[in-house]
Design an enzyme around this catalytic site. Sequence first.
Site, PDB file in Angstrom:
ATOM      1  N   ASN A 232     -69.620  33.841  24.147  1.00  0.00           N
ATOM      2  CA  ASN A 232     -68.922  34.985  24.717  1.00  0.00           C
ATOM      3  C   ASN A 232     -69.860  35.866  25.535  1.00  0.00           C
ATOM      4  OD1 ASN A 232     -66.856  33.919  23.277  1.00  0.00           O
ATOM      5  ND2 ASN A 232     -66.867  35.454  21.650  1.00  0.00           N
TER       6      ASN A 232
ATOM      7  N   CYS B 272     -81.891  39.999  46.332  1.00  0.00           N
ATOM      8  CA  CYS B 272     -83.217  40.491  45.926  1.00  0.00           C
ATOM      9  C   CYS B 272     -83.486  40.329  44.428  1.00  0.00           C
ATOM     10  CB  CYS B 272     -83.401  41.946  46.346  1.00  0.00           C
ATOM     11  SG  CYS B 272     -82.444  43.106  45.345  1.00  0.00           S
TER      12      CYS B 272
ATOM     13  N   HIS C  14     -73.843  31.682  27.245  1.00  0.00           N
ATOM     14  CA  HIS C  14     -73.258  31.716  28.594  1.00  0.00           C
ATOM     15  C   HIS C  14     -73.511  33.052  29.293  1.00  0.00           C
ATOM     16  CE1 HIS C  14     -70.301  28.289  27.336  1.00  0.00           C
ATOM     17  NE2 HIS C  14     -71.456  27.827  27.729  1.00  0.00           N
TER      18      HIS C  14
ATOM     19  N   GLY D 284     -63.801  30.379  16.171  1.00  0.00           N
ATOM     20  CA  GLY D 284     -63.052  30.704  17.385  1.00  0.00           C
ATOM     21  C   GLY D 284     -63.498  30.006  18.651  1.00  0.00           C
ATOM     22  N   THR D 285     -63.917  28.758  18.511  1.00  0.00           N
ATOM     23  CA  THR D 285     -64.207  27.994  19.733  1.00  0.00           C
ATOM     24  C   THR D 285     -63.407  26.704  19.748  1.00  0.00           C
ATOM     25  OG1 THR D 285     -65.899  26.887  21.064  1.00  0.00           O
ATOM     26  CG2 THR D 285     -66.323  26.977  18.698  1.00  0.00           C
ATOM     27  N   SER D 286     -62.923  26.341  20.952  1.00  0.00           N
ATOM     28  CA  SER D 286     -62.170  25.093  21.081  1.00  0.00           C
ATOM     29  C   SER D 286     -63.114  23.895  21.004  1.00  0.00           C
ATOM     30  CB  SER D 286     -61.389  25.081  22.395  1.00  0.00           C
ATOM     31  OG  SER D 286     -62.286  25.249  23.479  1.00  0.00           O
TER      32      SER D 286
HETATM   33  N1  APR Z   1     -59.380  33.725  15.623  1.00  0.00           N
HETATM   34  C1  APR Z   1     -60.115  32.604  15.711  1.00  0.00           C
HETATM   35  N2  APR Z   1     -59.925  31.673  16.656  1.00  0.00           N
HETATM   36  C2  APR Z   1     -58.942  31.894  17.546  1.00  0.00           C
HETATM   37  C3  APR Z   1     -58.125  33.039  17.511  1.00  0.00           C
HETATM   38  C4  APR Z   1     -58.383  33.996  16.495  1.00  0.00           C
HETATM   39  N3  APR Z   1     -57.678  35.128  16.357  1.00  0.00           N
HETATM   40  N4  APR Z   1     -57.240  32.957  18.538  1.00  0.00           N
HETATM   41  C5  APR Z   1     -57.486  31.806  19.173  1.00  0.00           C
HETATM   42  N5  APR Z   1     -58.513  31.144  18.586  1.00  0.00           N
HETATM   43  C6  APR Z   1     -59.139  29.859  18.932  1.00  0.00           C
HETATM   44  C7  APR Z   1     -58.280  28.886  19.692  1.00  0.00           C
HETATM   45  O1  APR Z   1     -57.505  28.094  18.802  1.00  0.00           O
HETATM   46  C8  APR Z   1     -59.328  28.060  20.438  1.00  0.00           C
HETATM   47  O2  APR Z   1     -59.760  26.973  19.655  1.00  0.00           O
HETATM   48  O3  APR Z   1     -60.213  30.152  19.784  1.00  0.00           O
HETATM   49  C9  APR Z   1     -60.482  29.045  20.607  1.00  0.00           C
HETATM   50  C10 APR Z   1     -60.667  29.537  22.022  1.00  0.00           C
HETATM   51  O4  APR Z   1     -61.055  28.467  22.811  1.00  0.00           O
HETATM   52  P1  APR Z   1     -61.532  28.658  24.331  1.00  0.00           P
HETATM   53  O5  APR Z   1     -60.606  29.583  25.031  1.00  0.00           O
HETATM   54  O6  APR Z   1     -61.719  27.310  24.898  1.00  0.00           O
HETATM   55  O7  APR Z   1     -62.914  29.456  24.181  1.00  0.00           O
HETATM   56  P2  APR Z   1     -64.389  28.874  24.025  1.00  0.00           P
HETATM   57  O8  APR Z   1     -64.422  27.752  23.059  1.00  0.00           O
HETATM   58  O9  APR Z   1     -65.257  30.045  23.783  1.00  0.00           O
HETATM   59  O10 APR Z   1     -64.647  28.319  25.480  1.00  0.00           O
HETATM   60  C11 APR Z   1     -65.912  27.815  25.800  1.00  0.00           C
HETATM   61  O11 APR Z   1     -65.303  27.699  28.099  1.00  0.00           O
HETATM   62  O12 APR Z   1     -64.620  28.304  30.246  1.00  0.00           O
HETATM   63  C12 APR Z   1     -65.342  28.563  29.199  1.00  0.00           C
HETATM   64  O13 APR Z   1     -67.380  29.560  29.664  1.00  0.00           O
HETATM   65  C13 APR Z   1     -66.174  29.739  28.969  1.00  0.00           C
HETATM   66  O14 APR Z   1     -67.607  30.223  27.095  1.00  0.00           O
HETATM   67  C14 APR Z   1     -66.366  29.667  27.477  1.00  0.00           C
HETATM   68  C15 APR Z   1     -66.295  28.164  27.195  1.00  0.00           C
END
Ligand code: APR
Length: 254
Positions: free
Chosen positions: A103, A131, A120, A188-190
Site C-alpha cells: 500500500n 531535477c 510499491h 488483504g492482498t489478492s
Molecule cells: N479486509 C481484508 N481484505 C479485504 C477486505 C477487507 N475489509 N476487503 C477486500 N479485501 C481483499 C480482497 O478480497 C482482495 O483479495 O483485499 C484484496 C485486495 O486485492 P487487490 O485490490 O488486488 O490489492 P493488492 O493485493 O494490494 O494489489 C497488489 O496491485 O495494481 C496493484 O500496485 C497495486 O499494490 C497493488 C498491487
Amino acid sequence: MEDLIQKTAEVLTSAKYVVALTGAGISVESGIPPFRGKGGLWEKFDPMEVGHIDSFMKNPARVWKIFMGEMKTILAQAKPNDGHKGLARLEEMGILKTVITQNVDGLHQLAGNTDVIEFHGNFAWLYCMACGKRRRTVDVDLSQIPPRCECGGIFRPDCVFFGEMIPTEALERSQEAASRCDLMLVVGTSAVVQPAAFMPVIARQHGATVIEINPEPTPLTGMTSAFLLQGKAGEIMKKIIARLDETAAAKRRS
Ligand code: APR
C-alpha cells in the site's frame, strides 16, 4: 472461525519472528478502495493504461487526473482502522517485527508500526522527473495538473508503476524478512501481483507458517497458507488481539 482465531493467537504467542504482508484490502475499512474485485480501481480503469509507467510518461496529465479522483480519500487523511491498529498492537507486544506493505497510503506508520517496508512506494511523496527534487505531496500545488516543480519539470508520485522495478532495498529487505520469519500474516492482498505475492512462498519454503486474513480465498489459499481467516481485516484482527489479551490476563492471574 473461533477455533482458527484461537489457533492464530497460539501460533502468534509461540512464534519468534513474525512478519506481515499487507495489501489494499487492509485499508478498505478506512474507506480506500482496493484495486481488484467489487468497487476496485481496476474495474473502472485498465491497469496497463493508467498504472503503467509508459502511460504516465506519455500522458502524465491524464494519469494524474485519475489519481486525483482516486486519491481523495488518502489526501483527506484516511485513518488507520482496526486492521492497522491490530498490527501496531502486535508490534507493541513484541510479536510482530516487520510489515511489508504493497500500500502507498502510509496508514501502517500512522497506526504505529515502526518497521514498514513500502514495496510499491508511497503517495505521501512526489519527485520531479527533471531535477529529482522530492516534495511532500501535501506541500505541492495539486490544483495544477500535472503538478510542476520550480524547475518546470513534472512531479510524479514516489510509487512503483507497472513496468518499474521494485526499489532494491525494499525487495532485499522483504526477501530477508520472508526468509527469516517463522510466521507470516498475509492480510488483504489478492496475491496476484509479483514479486510481492512471492514473499509468502519464500516464507513457506523456509519453514514458516503462513496465515491469511481475507474475505476471499487467493492463489495462496490451500497451497502456501496453512489456513484462511475468512473475513474483514479489521474485524478479524480485533478478535485476535482480544484473544491475545485474554490469554495474557489469564496468565497473569495464574
Ligand atoms: N479486509 C481484508 N481484505 C479485504 C477486505 C477487507 N475489509 N476487503 C477486500 N479485501 C481483499 C480482497 O478480497 C482482495 O483479495 O483485499 C484484496 C485486495 O486485492 P487487490 O485490490 O488486488 O490489492 P493488492 O493485493 O494490494 O494489489 C497488489 O496491485 O495494481 C496493484 O500496485 C497495486 O499494490 C497493488 C498491487
